[in-house]
Scaffold this active site. Sequence first.
Site, PDB file in Angstrom:
ATOM      1  N   HIS A  64       0.858  -1.193   0.000  1.00 18.06           N
ATOM      2  CA  HIS A  64       0.000   0.000   0.000  1.00 18.06           C
ATOM      3  C   HIS A  64       0.889   1.236   0.000  1.00 18.06           C
ATOM      4  CE1 HIS A  64      -3.613   2.433   1.872  1.00 18.06           C
ATOM      5  NE2 HIS A  64      -2.881   3.166   1.072  1.00 18.06           N
ATOM      6  N   GLU A 118       0.493   7.911  -3.580  1.00 21.75           N
ATOM      7  CA  GLU A 118       1.416   7.548  -2.493  1.00 21.75           C
ATOM      8  C   GLU A 118       2.675   8.412  -2.527  1.00 21.75           C
ATOM      9  OE1 GLU A 118       0.729   5.362   0.113  1.00 21.75           O
ATOM     10  OE2 GLU A 118      -1.248   5.505  -0.778  1.00 21.75           O
ATOM     11  N   HIS A 122       2.990  10.804   0.583  1.00 18.69           N
ATOM     12  CA  HIS A 122       3.985  10.312   1.540  1.00 18.69           C
ATOM     13  C   HIS A 122       5.433  10.447   1.044  1.00 18.69           C
ATOM     14  CE1 HIS A 122       0.813   8.606   4.078  1.00 18.69           C
ATOM     15  NE2 HIS A 122       0.266   8.098   2.988  1.00 18.69           N
TER      16      HIS A 122
HETATM   17  P1  5GP Z   1      -7.231   5.744   7.431  1.00 21.87           P
HETATM   18  O1  5GP Z   1      -7.879   6.995   7.867  1.00 21.87           O
HETATM   19  O2  5GP Z   1      -8.003   4.952   6.430  1.00 21.87           O
HETATM   20  O3  5GP Z   1      -6.631   4.938   8.534  1.00 21.87           O
HETATM   21  O4  5GP Z   1      -5.941   6.217   6.650  1.00 21.87           O
HETATM   22  C1  5GP Z   1      -6.055   6.960   5.478  1.00 21.87           C
HETATM   23  C2  5GP Z   1      -4.691   7.282   4.983  1.00 21.87           C
HETATM   24  O5  5GP Z   1      -4.038   8.192   5.898  1.00 21.87           O
HETATM   25  C3  5GP Z   1      -3.716   6.123   4.885  1.00 21.87           C
HETATM   26  O6  5GP Z   1      -3.862   5.380   3.732  1.00 21.87           O
HETATM   27  C4  5GP Z   1      -2.410   6.866   4.914  1.00 21.87           C
HETATM   28  O7  5GP Z   1      -2.160   7.478   3.686  1.00 21.87           O
HETATM   29  C5  5GP Z   1      -2.669   7.901   5.958  1.00 21.87           C
HETATM   30  N1  5GP Z   1      -2.365   7.406   7.315  1.00 21.87           N
HETATM   31  C6  5GP Z   1      -3.238   6.892   8.232  1.00 21.87           C
HETATM   32  N2  5GP Z   1      -2.623   6.597   9.372  1.00 21.87           N
HETATM   33  C7  5GP Z   1      -1.326   6.920   9.212  1.00 21.87           C
HETATM   34  C8  5GP Z   1      -0.190   6.881  10.056  1.00 21.87           C
HETATM   35  O8  5GP Z   1      -0.223   6.461  11.225  1.00 21.87           O
HETATM   36  N3  5GP Z   1       0.971   7.320   9.527  1.00 21.87           N
HETATM   37  C9  5GP Z   1       1.072   7.792   8.275  1.00 21.87           C
HETATM   38  N4  5GP Z   1       2.262   8.206   7.845  1.00 21.87           N
HETATM   39  N5  5GP Z   1       0.018   7.867   7.450  1.00 21.87           N
HETATM   40  C10 5GP Z   1      -1.163   7.443   7.903  1.00 21.87           C
HETATM   41  P1  5GP Z   2      -4.394   6.621   1.384  1.00 21.51           P
HETATM   42  O1  5GP Z   2      -5.384   5.818   2.123  1.00 21.51           O
HETATM   43  O2  5GP Z   2      -3.069   5.973   1.152  1.00 21.51           O
HETATM   44  O3  5GP Z   2      -4.339   8.073   1.679  1.00 21.51           O
HETATM   45  O4  5GP Z   2      -5.099   6.692  -0.011  1.00 21.51           O
HETATM   46  C1  5GP Z   2      -5.179   5.643  -0.880  1.00 21.51           C
HETATM   47  C2  5GP Z   2      -5.716   6.233  -2.168  1.00 21.51           C
HETATM   48  O5  5GP Z   2      -5.320   5.399  -3.200  1.00 21.51           O
HETATM   49  C3  5GP Z   2      -7.210   6.330  -2.170  1.00 21.51           C
HETATM   50  O6  5GP Z   2      -7.579   7.446  -2.924  1.00 21.51           O
HETATM   51  C4  5GP Z   2      -7.618   5.075  -2.904  1.00 21.51           C
HETATM   52  O7  5GP Z   2      -8.792   5.198  -3.614  1.00 21.51           O
HETATM   53  C5  5GP Z   2      -6.453   4.884  -3.854  1.00 21.51           C
HETATM   54  N1  5GP Z   2      -6.169   3.486  -4.160  1.00 21.51           N
HETATM   55  C6  5GP Z   2      -6.007   3.029  -5.406  1.00 21.51           C
HETATM   56  N2  5GP Z   2      -5.778   1.707  -5.374  1.00 21.51           N
HETATM   57  C7  5GP Z   2      -5.794   1.336  -4.070  1.00 21.51           C
HETATM   58  C8  5GP Z   2      -5.605   0.092  -3.436  1.00 21.51           C
HETATM   59  O8  5GP Z   2      -5.398  -0.966  -4.033  1.00 21.51           O
HETATM   60  N3  5GP Z   2      -5.668   0.095  -2.086  1.00 21.51           N
HETATM   61  C9  5GP Z   2      -5.893   1.241  -1.364  1.00 21.51           C
HETATM   62  N4  5GP Z   2      -5.955   1.135  -0.049  1.00 21.51           N
HETATM   63  N5  5GP Z   2      -6.092   2.432  -1.960  1.00 21.51           N
HETATM   64  C10 5GP Z   2      -6.033   2.471  -3.307  1.00 21.51           C
END
Ligand code: 5GP
Ligand code: 5GP
Length: 229
Positions: A64, A118, A122
Amino acid sequence: MKTQSNNPLLLIKLLTLHSLLVLSASQDFDFFYFVQQWPGSFCDTKHGCCYPGTGKPASDFGIHGLWPNRNDGSYPSNCDSSNPFDASKISDLMSQMKSDWPTLSCPSSEGLTFWGHEWDKHGTCSETVLDQHGYFSTALSLKTQINLLQALESAGIHPNGSEYSLRSIRDAVKEASGYTPWIECNTDSSGNSQLYQIYLCVDSSGSGFVECPVFPTGSCGSSIEFPSF
Ligand code: 5GP
Ligand code: 5GP
């Protein structure tokens, strides 16, 4: 004539200030989370999933992201809009990217949108340590250093829809990698907790796994499903 460099105290102060500035500008994070997702659990939610043009990805964990994080649990994001994702910088990595970092979101895409997201969110926050090629090649190389599916299967944990204890999953990854992982769950279309992502920590230069200085928050419940894919 007396110049600044003849004043050792001032010179030391200036050098200290300079190195502090360089340090703070170059690295606003302490370690990385290396996050892998189980495709079966990404797909088995009420949102569903779409396969890339290359077809159904392997029944294996996929990358991811590699996320810079701070020891206090916070993290920087979207650090440099002047250095956007440029697929031509990783053209030599494309076949491995497609197999090890497949995208599953809808509508179906080849992965560039996911990888670009990504990098922009990040990767730009660790660009002083890893440039675009380094960021993606480091993540690909980390994946080859720990085979999560094999770690689980060796402990009798199979992706067949059965339920397993959170502890058994954590212990299996620790046994195989030497490091305690963080396990993240999501819920399937009927609302059951299932194994979604596994986090391992990596030192701030991206050179190897370390024990996590801090874990994310959230909980799985003690018994979690491992769906097939
Ligand atoms: P969710 O809110 O679904 O847990 O996370 C959404 C997105 O926020 C993740 O895919 C990632 O990009 C970022 N994210 C969530 N938790 C963390 C964290 O603890 N550290 C970092 N660096 N990114 C995070
Ligand atoms: P994050 O949670 O890392 O901030 O965001 C992930 C982003 O990448 C979201 O916009 C999600 O729709 C897109 N994405 C595309 N392909 C994937 C996948 O295979 N897994 C996840 N978790 N996110 C994906």
